[in-house]
Design an enzyme around this catalytic site. Structure first.
Site, PDB file in Angstrom:
ATOM      1  N   ARG A  54     -17.913  -3.207   9.866  1.00  0.00           N
ATOM      2  CA  ARG A  54     -16.521  -2.938  10.268  1.00  0.00           C
ATOM      3  C   ARG A  54     -16.397  -1.463  10.656  1.00  0.00           C
ATOM      4  O   ARG A  54     -16.973  -0.609   9.987  1.00  0.00           O
ATOM      5  CB  ARG A  54     -15.577  -3.223   9.093  1.00  0.00           C
ATOM      6  CG  ARG A  54     -15.070  -4.636   9.035  1.00  0.00           C
ATOM      7  CD  ARG A  54     -14.351  -4.962   7.751  1.00  0.00           C
ATOM      8  NE  ARG A  54     -13.289  -4.046   7.351  1.00  0.00           N
ATOM      9  CZ  ARG A  54     -12.462  -4.267   6.319  1.00  0.00           C
ATOM     10  NH1 ARG A  54     -12.574  -5.369   5.598  1.00  0.00           N
ATOM     11  NH2 ARG A  54     -11.531  -3.408   5.996  1.00  0.00           N
TER      12      ARG A  54
ATOM     13  N   ARG B 248     -21.679  -2.580   3.119  1.00  0.00           N
ATOM     14  CA  ARG B 248     -21.027  -3.857   3.427  1.00  0.00           C
ATOM     15  C   ARG B 248     -21.162  -4.214   4.908  1.00  0.00           C
ATOM     16  O   ARG B 248     -20.946  -3.382   5.780  1.00  0.00           O
ATOM     17  CB  ARG B 248     -19.534  -3.763   3.064  1.00  0.00           C
ATOM     18  CG  ARG B 248     -18.739  -4.991   3.476  1.00  0.00           C
ATOM     19  CD  ARG B 248     -17.397  -5.050   2.785  1.00  0.00           C
ATOM     20  NE  ARG B 248     -16.387  -4.173   3.388  1.00  0.00           N
ATOM     21  CZ  ARG B 248     -15.126  -4.135   2.989  1.00  0.00           C
ATOM     22  NH1 ARG B 248     -14.726  -4.874   1.971  1.00  0.00           N
ATOM     23  NH2 ARG B 248     -14.267  -3.312   3.577  1.00  0.00           N
TER      24      ARG B 248
ATOM     25  N   ARG C 183       0.814  -1.219   0.000  1.00  0.00           N
ATOM     26  CA  ARG C 183       0.000   0.000   0.000  1.00  0.00           C
ATOM     27  C   ARG C 183       0.842   1.260   0.000  1.00  0.00           C
ATOM     28  O   ARG C 183       0.278   2.369   0.015  1.00  0.00           O
ATOM     29  CB  ARG C 183      -0.921   0.007   1.222  1.00  0.00           C
ATOM     30  CG  ARG C 183      -2.186  -0.827   1.003  1.00  0.00           C
ATOM     31  CD  ARG C 183      -2.816  -1.057   2.344  1.00  0.00           C
ATOM     32  NE  ARG C 183      -4.232  -0.845   2.345  1.00  0.00           N
ATOM     33  CZ  ARG C 183      -5.126  -1.823   2.562  1.00  0.00           C
ATOM     34  NH1 ARG C 183      -4.735  -3.043   2.736  1.00  0.00           N
ATOM     35  NH2 ARG C 183      -6.402  -1.553   2.590  1.00  0.00           N
TER      36      ARG C 183
END
Ligand code: AMP
Length: 215
Positions: A158, A127, A88
């Site tokens: 999350r 999600r 990343r």
């Protein structure tokens, strides 16, 4: 085969990575999964990573390099690995190249998943994730039950899928991860772009075509 999956959060790297790993019979290594497991277990690694993860920030490169080295050196990865979200930042890309050179291996491909940002925000904010098997679900509400994999879990949101953290993760991707694309381009990597918009099966077919995998 060693393949890096690159692309913004919510682009489908995890889902496609899992299917690709099964197809090639190699493990999928996802630093996000390793870190979330460490947070759940309350290990020193988890304690170090939790605050940054909850905010949508990156955890330090040195932490990631440790996870990356250990996973790649393990016998499970002897035939290859799918690296999901493992690279990343450009120091991580350099670190991975060094680790692979030390192990006498090399990177076969970088798969770049492309999706527009509005679609990503829509996906991530819808999600939920099973608190037991960690599978992601889209269009199912927090509190619903998951029975995948023979165990019963509850769907949760999350922390980093909350709106503020999603915005932060997009910004972090632009600032810190997108330069990795140029890094790989200038280091002669076999980088293939995949249009990640569409059904799971359509995207999977594009992934196979991009890698020259036959049905
Ligand atoms: P993911 O499941 O890949 O979206 O990762 C969840 C979170 O874990 C990220 O938002 C970061 O906080 C952390 N993380 C995972 N992989 C890395 C990485 N390669 N470098 C830095 N932080 C990472």
């Amino acid at each position: 085969m060693i393949i890096v999956l690159l692309g913004p959060p919510g682009a489908g790297k995890g889902t496609q990575g899992e299917r690709l790993a099964a197809r090639l019979d190699v493990p999928k290594i996802a630093t996000g999964d390793v870190l979330r497991a460490a947070v759940r277990e309350g290990t020193p690694l988890g304690l170090e990573a939790k605050a940054a993860m909850d905010r949508g920030d990156l955890v330090p490169d040195a932490v990631i390099m440790g996870i990356m080295k250990e996973a790649l050196a393990s016998p499970m990865a002897a035939r290859g690995a799918i690296l999901d979200g493992v690279v990343r930042t450009t120091p991580q890309a350099e670190g991975l190249a060094g680790t692979l050179a030390t192990l006498g291996r090399s990177l076969d491909a970088v798969l770049l998943f492309e999706v527009d940002e509005d679609e990503l925000v829509r996906r991530l904010s819808g999600r939920t994730t099973c608190d037991v098997c960690q599978r992601p679900f889209f269009g199912r509400a927090p509190g619903e039950t998951c029975t995948e994999g023979g165990q019963t879990g509850t769907l949760v949101r999350r922390k980093d899928d909350e709106p503020d953290a999603i915005r932060k993760r997009m910004q972090v991707y632009q600032d810190q991860t997108s330069p990795v694309i140029d890094w790989y381009a200038s280091h002669g990597a076999n980088m293939v772009r995949v249009d990640a918009l569409g059904t799971l099966e359509h995207v999977e077919a594009r992934v196979h075509a991009a890698l020259g995998i036959s049905r």
